[in-house]
Design a protein around this motif. Structure first.
Motif, mmCIF file in Angstrom:
data_model
loop_
_atom_site.group_PDB
_atom_site.id
_atom_site.type_symbol
_atom_site.label_atom_id
_atom_site.label_comp_id
_atom_site.label_asym_id
_atom_site.label_seq_id
_atom_site.Cartn_x
_atom_site.Cartn_y
_atom_site.Cartn_z
ATOM 1 N N ALA A 19 -134.269 -12.278 -40.324
ATOM 2 C CA ALA A 19 -133.786 -12.854 -38.901
ATOM 3 C C ALA A 19 -134.566 -13.600 -37.997
ATOM 4 O O ALA A 19 -134.834 -14.281 -36.988
ATOM 5 N N CYS A 20 -135.764 -12.371 -38.123
ATOM 6 C CA CYS A 20 -136.573 -12.414 -37.026
ATOM 7 C C CYS A 20 -137.393 -13.658 -37.465
ATOM 8 O O CYS A 20 -137.824 -14.332 -36.714
ATOM 9 N N GLY A 60 -127.172 -5.663 -30.016
ATOM 10 C CA GLY A 60 -126.534 -6.293 -29.431
ATOM 11 C C GLY A 60 -127.311 -6.033 -28.199
ATOM 12 O O GLY A 60 -126.028 -6.301 -27.330
ATOM 13 N N ARG A 61 -128.105 -5.390 -27.524
ATOM 14 C CA ARG A 61 -128.185 -5.431 -26.034
ATOM 15 C C ARG A 61 -130.072 -5.327 -26.616
ATOM 16 O O ARG A 61 -131.334 -5.566 -28.070
ATOM 17 N N ARG A 62 -130.469 -5.581 -25.110
ATOM 18 C CA ARG A 62 -131.748 -5.316 -25.444
ATOM 19 C C ARG A 62 -132.473 -4.430 -24.932
ATOM 20 O O ARG A 62 -132.191 -2.893 -24.267
ATOM 21 N N PHE A 106 -134.292 -13.601 -22.301
ATOM 22 C CA PHE A 106 -133.121 -13.214 -24.176
ATOM 23 C C PHE A 106 -133.831 -12.389 -25.092
ATOM 24 O O PHE A 106 -135.046 -11.512 -24.947
ATOM 25 N N ILE A 107 -133.112 -11.430 -26.042
ATOM 26 C CA ILE A 107 -133.827 -11.131 -26.690
ATOM 27 C C ILE A 107 -133.423 -11.838 -28.315
ATOM 28 O O ILE A 107 -132.620 -13.073 -28.589
ATOM 29 N N ASP A 108 -134.342 -11.435 -29.103
ATOM 30 C CA ASP A 108 -134.293 -11.286 -30.300
ATOM 31 C C ASP A 108 -133.421 -10.582 -31.306
ATOM 32 O O ASP A 108 -133.041 -9.766 -30.564
ATOM 33 N N PRO A 109 -133.841 -10.935 -32.533
ATOM 34 C CA PRO A 109 -132.100 -10.408 -33.339
ATOM 35 C C PRO A 109 -133.172 -8.402 -33.707
ATOM 36 O O PRO A 109 -131.625 -7.639 -34.401
#
Length: 128
Positions: A19-20, A60-62, A106-109
Protein backbone atom coordinates in the motif's frame (compact mmCIF):
# COMPACT_ATOMS: atom_id res chain seq x y z
CA UNK A 1 36.51 18.37 6.33
CA UNK A 2 32.94 17.50 5.39
CA UNK A 3 31.27 14.54 3.75
CA UNK A 4 30.94 14.48 -0.01
CA UNK A 5 27.32 13.32 -0.28
CA UNK A 6 26.43 12.17 -3.77
CA UNK A 7 22.73 11.32 -3.38
CA UNK A 8 20.69 11.96 -0.22
CA UNK A 9 18.01 9.46 0.63
CA UNK A 10 15.29 8.52 3.06
CA UNK A 11 14.59 4.89 3.99
CA UNK A 12 11.01 4.31 5.10
CA UNK A 13 10.28 1.06 6.91
CA UNK A 14 6.64 0.05 6.42
CA UNK A 15 4.21 -2.57 7.63
CA UNK A 16 1.77 -1.96 4.77
CA UNK A 17 4.53 -2.28 2.19
CA UNK A 18 2.42 -2.77 -0.96
CA UNK A 19 0.00 0.00 0.00
CA UNK A 20 2.85 2.43 0.76
CA UNK A 21 4.64 1.64 -2.51
CA UNK A 22 1.39 2.24 -4.42
CA UNK A 23 0.74 5.44 -2.44
CA UNK A 24 4.10 7.08 -3.09
CA UNK A 25 4.36 5.78 -6.66
CA UNK A 26 0.78 6.11 -7.93
CA UNK A 27 -0.85 8.75 -5.72
CA UNK A 28 2.09 11.05 -4.99
CA UNK A 29 3.67 10.31 -8.38
CA UNK A 30 7.27 9.53 -7.43
CA UNK A 31 8.88 7.59 -10.29
CA UNK A 32 10.45 4.20 -9.63
CA UNK A 33 14.24 4.34 -9.77
CA UNK A 34 14.84 0.63 -9.15
CA UNK A 35 13.46 -2.37 -7.30
CA UNK A 36 15.11 -5.21 -5.40
CA UNK A 37 13.58 -8.03 -3.40
CA UNK A 38 11.65 -6.47 -0.50
CA UNK A 39 12.32 -2.83 -1.44
CA UNK A 40 11.41 -0.18 -3.97
CA UNK A 41 13.50 2.93 -4.51
CA UNK A 42 11.67 6.00 -5.82
CA UNK A 43 13.13 9.24 -7.14
CA UNK A 44 12.58 12.01 -4.60
CA UNK A 45 13.82 15.28 -6.08
CA UNK A 46 17.60 14.94 -6.34
CA UNK A 47 17.51 12.11 -3.81
CA UNK A 48 15.46 8.99 -3.19
CA UNK A 49 12.76 7.50 -1.01
CA UNK A 50 13.42 3.82 -0.39
CA UNK A 51 10.44 1.83 0.87
CA UNK A 52 11.19 -1.37 2.76
CA UNK A 53 9.42 -3.88 4.99
CA UNK A 54 9.86 -3.48 8.73
CA UNK A 55 7.76 -0.58 9.98
CA UNK A 56 4.69 -0.54 12.15
CA UNK A 57 1.39 0.84 10.85
CA UNK A 58 -1.35 2.58 12.79
CA UNK A 59 -4.96 2.57 11.62
CA UNK A 60 -6.76 5.71 10.53
CA UNK A 61 -4.61 8.29 12.25
CA UNK A 62 -1.29 10.08 12.07
CA UNK A 63 1.50 8.45 14.03
CA UNK A 64 2.49 10.35 17.14
CA UNK A 65 5.97 11.85 17.22
CA UNK A 66 6.95 9.12 19.68
CA UNK A 67 6.01 6.54 16.99
CA UNK A 68 7.66 8.39 14.09
CA UNK A 69 9.23 11.83 14.68
CA UNK A 70 9.93 12.32 10.95
CA UNK A 71 7.66 14.01 8.41
CA UNK A 72 8.05 13.62 4.66
CA UNK A 73 7.76 17.08 3.10
CA UNK A 74 6.99 17.76 -0.54
CA UNK A 75 7.69 21.32 -1.69
CA UNK A 76 5.16 22.22 -4.40
CA UNK A 77 4.36 25.30 -6.46
CA UNK A 78 0.76 25.49 -5.24
CA UNK A 79 -0.30 23.81 -1.99
CA UNK A 80 -4.05 24.34 -2.58
CA UNK A 81 -3.94 22.88 -6.12
CA UNK A 82 -1.73 19.97 -5.03
CA UNK A 83 -4.03 19.25 -2.08
CA UNK A 84 -7.01 19.15 -4.44
CA UNK A 85 -5.23 16.65 -6.70
CA UNK A 86 -4.57 14.42 -3.69
CA UNK A 87 -8.19 14.76 -2.53
CA UNK A 88 -9.41 13.53 -5.94
CA UNK A 89 -7.27 10.44 -5.29
CA UNK A 90 -8.92 9.83 -1.91
CA UNK A 91 -6.31 11.44 0.35
CA UNK A 92 -7.53 13.67 3.18
CA UNK A 93 -5.43 16.85 3.23
CA UNK A 94 -5.65 19.55 5.89
CA UNK A 95 -4.45 22.88 4.46
CA UNK A 96 -3.42 25.60 6.88
CA UNK A 97 -2.15 29.11 6.24
CA UNK A 98 0.43 30.70 8.50
CA UNK A 99 2.32 33.98 8.30
CA UNK A 100 5.39 31.95 7.31
CA UNK A 101 3.63 29.96 4.55
CA UNK A 102 1.02 27.39 3.61
CA UNK A 103 1.12 23.67 4.37
CA UNK A 104 -1.14 20.73 3.62
CA UNK A 105 -0.77 17.75 5.94
CA UNK A 106 -1.82 14.16 5.23
CA UNK A 107 -0.80 10.61 6.09
CA UNK A 108 0.41 7.62 4.12
CA UNK A 109 -1.17 4.13 4.51
CA UNK A 110 1.08 3.37 7.51
CA UNK A 111 0.08 6.61 9.27
CA UNK A 112 3.38 8.38 8.55
CA UNK A 113 2.96 12.16 8.45
CA UNK A 114 3.49 13.94 5.13
CA UNK A 115 3.23 17.59 4.22
CA UNK A 116 2.90 19.80 1.19
CA UNK A 117 4.76 23.11 1.52
CA UNK A 118 4.77 26.14 -0.75
CA UNK A 119 8.05 26.04 -2.66
CA UNK A 120 7.88 29.80 -3.17
CA UNK A 121 8.84 30.29 0.47
CA UNK A 122 11.76 32.77 0.41
CA UNK A 123 13.72 30.54 2.80
CA UNK A 124 14.05 27.98 -0.02
CA UNK A 125 15.48 30.52 -2.46
CA UNK A 126 19.20 30.24 -3.05
CA UNK A 127 21.26 33.26 -2.12
CA UNK A 128 23.46 34.73 -4.78
Amino acid sequence: MSLSIVTPGIILGTEKYDACVAFYRDVIGLPVWYTKPSLVCLRFGSGYLMIEHGGVAVEGRRKANSENPTMIRLNVDDVEASAEILRTKGVEVDVKHFEWGTVGTFIDPDGNPCELKDAGDPYFQETQ
